[in-house]
Design a protein around this motif. Structure first.
Motif, mmCIF file in Angstrom:
data_model
loop_
_atom_site.group_PDB
_atom_site.id
_atom_site.type_symbol
_atom_site.label_atom_id
_atom_site.label_comp_id
_atom_site.label_asym_id
_atom_site.label_seq_id
_atom_site.Cartn_x
_atom_site.Cartn_y
_atom_site.Cartn_z
ATOM 1 N N TYR A 8 0.838 -1.186 0.000
ATOM 2 C CA TYR A 8 0.000 0.000 0.000
ATOM 3 C C TYR A 8 0.873 1.235 0.000
ATOM 4 C CZ TYR A 8 0.837 0.689 5.034
ATOM 5 O OH TYR A 8 1.406 0.906 6.256
ATOM 6 N N GLU A 9 0.262 2.351 -0.359
ATOM 7 C CA GLU A 9 0.968 3.617 -0.271
ATOM 8 C C GLU A 9 0.022 4.651 0.292
ATOM 9 O OE1 GLU A 9 2.158 5.507 -3.988
ATOM 10 O OE2 GLU A 9 0.649 4.343 -5.017
ATOM 11 N N THR A 10 0.578 5.581 1.014
ATOM 12 C CA THR A 10 -0.228 6.661 1.558
ATOM 13 C C THR A 10 -0.102 7.858 0.626
ATOM 14 O OG1 THR A 10 1.594 7.415 2.935
ATOM 15 C CG2 THR A 10 0.030 5.887 3.947
ATOM 16 N N VAL A 11 -1.227 8.500 0.397
ATOM 17 C CA VAL A 11 -1.245 9.669 -0.483
ATOM 18 C C VAL A 11 -2.037 10.775 0.202
ATOM 19 C CG1 VAL A 11 -0.986 8.361 -2.632
ATOM 20 C CG2 VAL A 11 -3.266 8.795 -1.722
ATOM 21 N N PRO A 12 -1.661 12.022 -0.065
ATOM 22 C CA PRO A 12 -2.408 13.129 0.542
ATOM 23 C C PRO A 12 -3.849 13.158 0.036
ATOM 24 C CG PRO A 12 -0.331 13.894 -0.404
ATOM 25 C CD PRO A 12 -0.527 12.477 -0.855
ATOM 26 N N ALA A 13 -4.762 13.415 0.942
ATOM 27 C CA ALA A 13 -6.172 13.562 0.582
ATOM 28 C C ALA A 13 -6.518 15.042 0.660
ATOM 29 C CB ALA A 13 -7.054 12.758 1.532
ATOM 30 N N ALA A 14 -6.621 15.661 -0.497
ATOM 31 C CA ALA A 14 -6.847 17.109 -0.546
ATOM 32 C C ALA A 14 -8.323 17.474 -0.446
ATOM 33 C CB ALA A 14 -6.264 17.673 -1.834
ATOM 34 N N ALA A 15 -9.211 16.497 -0.388
ATOM 35 C CA ALA A 15 -10.646 16.761 -0.440
ATOM 36 C C ALA A 15 -11.137 17.695 0.659
ATOM 37 C CB ALA A 15 -11.415 15.448 -0.401
ATOM 38 N N VAL B 172 2.054 12.740 8.684
ATOM 39 C CA VAL B 172 2.608 14.064 8.997
ATOM 40 C C VAL B 172 3.029 14.755 7.702
ATOM 41 C CG1 VAL B 172 4.470 15.318 10.158
ATOM 42 C CG2 VAL B 172 3.416 13.349 11.289
ATOM 43 N N ASP B 173 3.824 14.062 6.904
ATOM 44 C CA ASP B 173 4.307 14.651 5.654
ATOM 45 C C ASP B 173 3.151 14.996 4.708
ATOM 46 O OD1 ASP B 173 6.985 14.533 6.456
ATOM 47 O OD2 ASP B 173 7.249 12.526 5.607
ATOM 48 N N ASN B 174 2.170 14.106 4.617
ATOM 49 C CA ASN B 174 1.031 14.365 3.731
ATOM 50 C C ASN B 174 0.184 15.533 4.235
ATOM 51 O OD1 ASN B 174 1.786 12.353 1.960
ATOM 52 N ND2 ASN B 174 0.436 10.826 2.856
ATOM 53 N N PHE B 175 0.045 15.652 5.545
ATOM 54 C CA PHE B 175 -0.701 16.781 6.114
ATOM 55 C C PHE B 175 -0.021 18.096 5.746
ATOM 56 C CE2 PHE B 175 -1.537 19.849 9.518
ATOM 57 C CZ PHE B 175 -2.924 19.837 9.560
ATOM 58 N N PHE B 176 1.291 18.152 5.971
ATOM 59 C CA PHE B 176 1.997 19.400 5.695
ATOM 60 C C PHE B 176 2.196 19.656 4.200
ATOM 61 C CE2 PHE B 176 3.208 18.943 10.231
ATOM 62 C CZ PHE B 176 2.648 20.140 10.660
ATOM 63 N N ALA B 177 1.982 18.658 3.377
ATOM 64 C CA ALA B 177 1.965 18.884 1.933
ATOM 65 C C ALA B 177 0.707 19.657 1.538
ATOM 66 C CB ALA B 177 2.023 17.558 1.177
ATOM 67 N N GLN B 178 -0.343 19.568 2.376
ATOM 68 C CA GLN B 178 -1.611 20.242 2.108
ATOM 69 C C GLN B 178 -1.809 21.510 2.937
ATOM 70 O OE1 GLN B 178 -3.875 19.173 -0.218
ATOM 71 N NE2 GLN B 178 -2.304 17.701 -0.756
ATOM 72 N N ILE B 179 -1.308 21.495 4.150
ATOM 73 C CA ILE B 179 -1.541 22.589 5.094
ATOM 74 C C ILE B 179 -0.203 23.258 5.427
ATOM 75 C CG2 ILE B 179 -2.485 23.228 7.360
ATOM 76 C CD1 ILE B 179 -4.576 21.999 5.383
#
Length: 161
Positions: A63-70, A95-102
């Motif tokens: 699996y891979e985690t991806v940012p959810a921008a919705a 953490v990384d995906n959150f800060f990629a969006q916020i």
């Protein structure tokens, strides 16, 4: 796995790669063949340590985690309004995906300079938060989701919320 009728041969003391590696190496890894299903993006500690101990390790990304921008705009609005109390992180990738969006600086804004609390499931996730310039306000002793939920409840119970 027990619910599926499988008895694990080993359960680590702590749910981090270092503890898993230590426990497995104590059982003897020389010549063992290990299949390691895991996230596409993961630390290399476990396979590296097992290989050093003599195991043949095959990593299988499942699996891979991806940012959810919705819900990005909703999160930003709640941060601005001061109605977001805590953000929980269950892994370094969250953490990384959150800060990629916020943007990081948005966590420092809000009415009356109220800063949202940050909860990390364990020390590895807390270290990733630190790379973004933040400390975990809440972190359980056991690195599991149930322990994180309990740590959140305990934190807010102490606050009288």
């Amino acid at each position: 796995v027990r619910e599926r009728g499988i008895a694990p041969d080993f359960v680590p003391d702590a749910y981090i790669a270092e503890s898993i590696a230590k426990g497995l190496i104590e059982k003897g890894m020389d010549g063992k063949k290990i299949l390691l299903p895991r996230a596409r993006e993961a630390r290399e500690v476990l396979p590296e340590e097992l290989r050093k101990a003599g195991a043949e390790v095959h990593v299988l990304p499942v699996y891979e985690t991806v940012p959810a921008a919705a819900r990005r705009e909703e999160v930003l609005e709640r941060l601005d309004a001061g109605t977001l109390d805590v953000v929980t992180f269950g892994s370094s990738s969250t953490v990384d995906n959150f800060f990629a969006q916020i943007p990081e600086e948005r966590l420092l804004q809000g009415p009356d300079a109220k800063r949202v609390k940050l909860a990390a499931i364990g020390p590895v996730t807390a270290k990733t938060l630190a790379k973004h310039g933040f400390a975990a306000d809440i972190q359980p002793e056991d690195y599991t989701i149930p322990a994180l939920v309990k740590a959140l409840a305990d934190h807010y119970e102490k606050q009288g919320a």
